[in-house]
Write an enzyme that holds these catalytic residues in place. Structure first.
Site, PDB file in Angstrom:
ATOM      1  N   LYS A 115     -39.895  51.593  60.937  1.00 27.29           N
ATOM      2  CA  LYS A 115     -40.184  52.586  61.994  1.00 27.29           C
ATOM      3  C   LYS A 115     -39.580  52.243  63.327  1.00 27.29           C
ATOM      4  CE  LYS A 115     -40.747  55.375  59.782  1.00 27.29           C
ATOM      5  NZ  LYS A 115     -40.869  55.496  58.757  1.00 27.29           N
ATOM      6  N   HIS A 171     -42.327  29.080  56.737  1.00 27.76           N
ATOM      7  CA  HIS A 171     -41.024  28.962  56.082  1.00 27.76           C
ATOM      8  C   HIS A 171     -39.965  29.115  56.504  1.00 27.76           C
ATOM      9  CE1 HIS A 171     -43.830  27.439  52.744  1.00 27.76           C
ATOM     10  NE2 HIS A 171     -44.320  28.730  52.586  1.00 27.76           N
ATOM     11  N   ASN A 183     -49.245  81.761  52.174  1.00 31.96           N
ATOM     12  CA  ASN A 183     -48.877  80.200  52.588  1.00 31.96           C
ATOM     13  C   ASN A 183     -50.396  79.712  52.089  1.00 31.96           C
ATOM     14  OD1 ASN A 183     -46.470  80.757  53.628  1.00 31.96           O
ATOM     15  ND2 ASN A 183     -47.405  80.338  55.857  1.00 31.96           N
ATOM     16  N   GLY A 184     -49.964  78.474  51.312  1.00 31.13           N
ATOM     17  CA  GLY A 184     -51.078  77.681  51.025  1.00 31.13           C
ATOM     18  C   GLY A 184     -50.924  77.221  49.424  1.00 31.13           C
ATOM     19  N   CYS A 220     -44.810  77.356  54.764  1.00 31.72           N
ATOM     20  CA  CYS A 220     -43.841  78.419  54.693  1.00 31.72           C
ATOM     21  C   CYS A 220     -44.011  79.341  55.897  1.00 31.72           C
ATOM     22  CB  CYS A 220     -44.090  79.305  53.546  1.00 31.72           C
ATOM     23  SG  CYS A 220     -44.148  78.318  51.846  1.00 31.72           S
ATOM     24  N   TRP A 276     -40.953  77.548  51.356  1.00 30.97           N
ATOM     25  CA  TRP A 276     -40.635  76.114  51.063  1.00 30.97           C
ATOM     26  C   TRP A 276     -41.608  75.652  49.794  1.00 30.97           C
ATOM     27  CZ3 TRP A 276     -42.771  70.981  50.947  1.00 30.97           C
ATOM     28  CH2 TRP A 276     -41.609  70.226  51.033  1.00 30.97           C
ATOM     29  N   GLU A 297     -35.506  51.992  63.260  1.00 34.18           N
ATOM     30  CA  GLU A 297     -34.896  53.028  63.327  1.00 34.18           C
ATOM     31  C   GLU A 297     -34.995  54.083  64.417  1.00 34.18           C
ATOM     32  OE1 GLU A 297     -35.786  55.357  59.626  1.00 34.18           O
ATOM     33  OE2 GLU A 297     -37.937  55.147  59.963  1.00 34.18           O
ATOM     34  N   ARG A 325     -38.676  75.438  60.329  1.00 31.94           N
ATOM     35  CA  ARG A 325     -39.459  74.646  59.642  1.00 31.94           C
ATOM     36  C   ARG A 325     -38.830  73.982  58.229  1.00 31.94           C
ATOM     37  NH1 ARG A 325     -44.509  77.262  58.704  1.00 31.94           N
ATOM     38  NH2 ARG A 325     -45.546  77.665  60.675  1.00 31.94           N
ATOM     39  N   GLU A 385     -42.953  48.557  56.587  1.00 24.78           N
ATOM     40  CA  GLU A 385     -42.921  50.211  57.211  1.00 24.78           C
ATOM     41  C   GLU A 385     -42.831  50.006  58.854  1.00 24.78           C
ATOM     42  OE1 GLU A 385     -41.774  52.642  56.078  1.00 24.78           O
ATOM     43  OE2 GLU A 385     -42.834  54.175  57.315  1.00 24.78           O
ATOM     44  N   LYS A 391     -31.356  62.581  57.408  1.00 29.76           N
ATOM     45  CA  LYS A 391     -32.806  62.928  56.926  1.00 29.76           C
ATOM     46  C   LYS A 391     -32.749  62.519  55.348  1.00 29.76           C
ATOM     47  CE  LYS A 391     -37.082  63.732  56.648  1.00 29.76           C
ATOM     48  NZ  LYS A 391     -37.879  62.617  57.034  1.00 29.76           N
TER      49      LYS A 391
HETATM   50  C1  F6R Z   1     -37.244  55.864  56.917  1.00 35.12           C
HETATM   51  C2  F6R Z   1     -36.608  56.977  56.265  1.00 35.12           C
HETATM   52  C3  F6R Z   1     -35.840  56.275  54.929  1.00 35.12           C
HETATM   53  C4  F6R Z   1     -36.000  57.276  53.624  1.00 35.12           C
HETATM   54  C5  F6R Z   1     -35.058  56.926  52.607  1.00 35.12           C
HETATM   55  C6  F6R Z   1     -35.543  57.520  51.192  1.00 35.12           C
HETATM   56  O1  F6R Z   1     -38.142  56.654  57.775  1.00 35.12           O
HETATM   57  O2  F6R Z   1     -36.751  58.036  56.105  1.00 35.12           O
HETATM   58  O3  F6R Z   1     -35.955  55.126  54.747  1.00 35.12           O
HETATM   59  O4  F6R Z   1     -37.401  56.856  53.279  1.00 35.12           O
HETATM   60  O5  F6R Z   1     -33.895  57.190  52.778  1.00 35.12           O
HETATM   61  O6  F6R Z   1     -35.660  58.850  51.448  1.00 35.12           O
HETATM   62  P1  F6R Z   1     -36.342  59.543  50.345  1.00 35.12           P
HETATM   63  O7  F6R Z   1     -37.722  59.322  50.135  1.00 35.12           O
HETATM   64  O8  F6R Z   1     -35.860  61.408  50.465  1.00 35.12           O
HETATM   65  O9  F6R Z   1     -35.786  59.489  48.924  1.00 35.12           O
END
Ligand code: F6R
Length: 598
Positions: A474, A493, A100-101, A2, A74, A477, A27, A470, A593
């Site tokens: 990364k 295979h 905060n914390g 926060c 937050w 994307e 933030r 994963e 996001k």
């Molecule tokens: C990849 C990424 C996305 C999310 C996905 C689910 O880096 O960020 O694949 O993991 O859209 O999002 P949440 O976890 O917010 O449900």
């Protein structure tokens, strides 16, 4: 997590505090509030949502003064709401705090304070602190704060004012606090960006230090009340650099935050080798566990299956939320559905959760008070702090940490003995991640070789197969390089047909039962001219040395925890490749996001 700002001086305080809050907006926050000593009374205004809404709320209220504190929240304990927003007040509205914390022992403190007649009105852990200070206040705010924080377990960046004294008290343990020194004015903040337009002279408060600010003095003391020397430093960064704490991108900052965010996920949840989760789930009554999620969260779900089955022996299945919701899944009344989501707002995960009407549900969520967090029967919050970079990093490692805790919890509740070596290893994990982060330069050097690559394969086995997925996600994307993750043994295979001298193959290989098998897979790749990047805890192995073009060594850990270690170089590698290509790492093309549409 926060944002905090406080001011004492000769100027009108409200615009300074509102300005500071706006500087902290990057933030992420869900509510904000302000408390000002106005005509010898503490006046507090709080609002859910944007800072401009708080600003509008203040118009015409006649609140003015030259001392005050303000906070952007937050949520960590308690939903986002006006009552849960800071500042929090004592029973008589004479003491105000912003915090905060996480106060780990707030449950126990709440009971004691309520038994002593204190009225606690919010669901937050922070409000407890205002009442604790009230309990000890005897005409000297500094003394009362010192007494109160001796009772607090957990972390705090704490700022306190009271109606009858012209000073601000601030204290810190594990949550940043900075004092800003001006001419006949003093500032306190969690983040230098909030005060940079007023002063560049700052003191970074250390853990277990307490500061008393008047408009022309600052006293920094230890918890015994003795003055300590503190160095005034000059801020050289510009505003943008400060928001990212000097990192070039939020993604890189969040990668580096992982040792700390994992500690926050663990905080207060392991005591005396026992797992403490705040719900009553009886695993003896569970038929099977269904985990549902999307994207990176789905990868942690796959790791969760491995962990839950290995540690507790309870059957676990994993489904993409987008598939689960449309295929009439078989859900028994005594199944447990786990929804994993950083945002808690992903439309498919929320819809999948709503399909499971007849069974109990558990959420593993970062954003407190989000839709998924509100709709589940039980929850484990990640406490990872806001994740701003679109590519998820710290949420992933905190989700895996939460799943380790939950698996151990199930085992414990089944009456089975916990592996104390595993619990001990968990306490070392942040340190081990730090040792990888310390070698980021080497990973960057290696990564520059891949910026013109067109295709990548990521191969891992067992619990590290989802880590391969994963790593590939990364890279695609943020670098826009085609990448696929596979279980190493599946390569023969089909995908092996793709391998030639233009293909880059990342192998995740740890010592253990299947070491030799993965070495054979590496040989198959090498024989076809593929370029091998090896992530391993045994870099000294002769075969690994012979077969790899590049080796990134990682510390050894127990198999169950290895995803937390192995994913770090993969996150760094994708970051450095994307940066070397000059791409917008924090906002990759076509991605949002939080995916709140189908
Ligand atoms: C990849 C990424 C996305 C999310 C996905 C689910 O880096 O960020 O694949 O993991 O859209 O999002 P949440 O976890 O917010 O449900």
């Amino acid at each position: 997590m926060c944002g905090i700002i406080g001011y004492i001086g000769n100027k009108e305080v409200v615009p300074i505090l509102i300005n500071g809050l706006k500087r902290l907006e990057y933030r992420g926050y869900d509510s904000a509030g302000i408390c000002v000593l106005s005509q010898n009374k503490l006046e507090t205004v709080k609002k859910k949502g944007q800072i401009t809404e708080l600003e509008n709320e203040l118009i015409g209220r006649g609140i003015n003064g030259t001392m005050g504190i303000a906070h952007t929240r937050w949520a960590t304990h308690g939903d986002s709401s006006v009552v849960n927003a800071h500042p929090h007040l004592d029973c008589k509205n004479k003491i105000a705090i912003i915090h905060n914390g996480i106060i780990e022992n707030y449950g126990a403190l709440k009971k004691i304070l309520e038994a002593g007649g204190h009225k606690i009105i919010s669901d937050t852990d922070s409000e407890i602190v205002a009442h604790l200070i009230e309990k000890f206040y005897n005409g000297n705010l500094e003394e009362a704060v010192i007494k109160a924080i001796k009772y607090i377990e957990g972390t705090f960046g704490l700022v306190v004012i009271c109606e009858s004294e012209e000073c601000i008290i601030a204290a810190r343990r594990g949550s940043p606090l900075i004092i800003g020194i001006g001419d006949d004015e003093m500032f306190v903040t969690s983040d230098a960006s909030a005060i940079l337009e007023y002063t560049r002279k700052v003191i970074y408060i250390k853990d277990d230090e307490i500061v008393t600010l008047t408009k022309n003095s600052y006293d920094v003391k230890n918890l015994n009340g003795n003055l300590v020397n503190s160095e005034i430093q000059e801020i050289k960064w510009n505003l943008k650099e400060i928001e990212k704490a000097g990192f070039k991108h939020f993604m890189l900052k969040e990668i580096y935050e992982q040792p700390h965010s994992i500690e926050n996920t663990l905080r207060g949840r392991i005591r005396d080798n026992k797992i403490k989760l705040s719900f009553d789930i009886d695993p003896k009554l569970i038929n099977k566990i269904i985990i549902t999620a999307c994207g990176t969260s789905w990868h942690s779900a796959l790791i969760g299956k491995y962990l839950i089955e290995k540690i507790s022996g309870i059957e676990t299945v994993v489904d993409y939320a987008s598939e689960f919701r449309y295929r009439n899944p078989i859900i028994k009344d005594n199944d447990l559905l786990i929804a994993i989501s950083q945002s808690g707002e992903t439309a498919d995960t929320l819809a999948a959760l709503r399909v499971a009407k007849n069974c109990k549900t558990l959420g593993i969520v970062n954003v407190v008070g989000s839709s998924i967090a509100r709709e589940v029967d039980f929850g484990i919050y990640l406490h990872a702090g806001p994740e701003i970079g679109v590519a998820s990093t710290k949420a992933f490692t905190c989700q895996v940490t939460a799943l380790i805790l939950f698996s151990l919890f199930l085992r414990q509740e089944l009456g089975l003995e916990l592996d104390s070596k595993l619990i001990n290893e968990l306490s070392l994990i942040s340190e081990k991640i730090n040792s990888i982060l310390d070698k980021a330069d080497k990973i960057q050097e290696i990564s520059t070789n891949f910026k013109d690559a067109k295709n990548f394969l990521y191969l891992g086995r067992g619990i590290n197969f989802p880590v391969a997925l994963e790593g590939a996600l990364k890279l695609k994307e943020i670098s826009y390089i085609h990448a696929e993750g596979y279980p190493a043994a599946e390569m023969k295979h089909g995908p092996i047909a793709l391998i030639d001298e233009n293909m880059f193959i990342v192998f995740i290989i740890n010592r253990g039962e299947i070491f030799e098998k993965v070495i054979s897979n590496m040989q198959e790749v090498r024989a076809r001219g593929g370029n091998i990047i090896t992530i391993t805890d045994c870099p000294e192995d002769e075969m690994i040395k012979k077969l790899s073009n590049f080796i990134i060594s990682v510390p050894q850990t127990q198999e169950e925890l290895s995803p937390l270690i192995n994913v770090i170089p993969l996150q760094l590698m994708s970051y450095f490749v994307a940066d070397a290509k000059g791409l917008n790492v924090d906002k990759p093309r076509n991605l949002a996001k939080s995916v709140t549409v189908e």
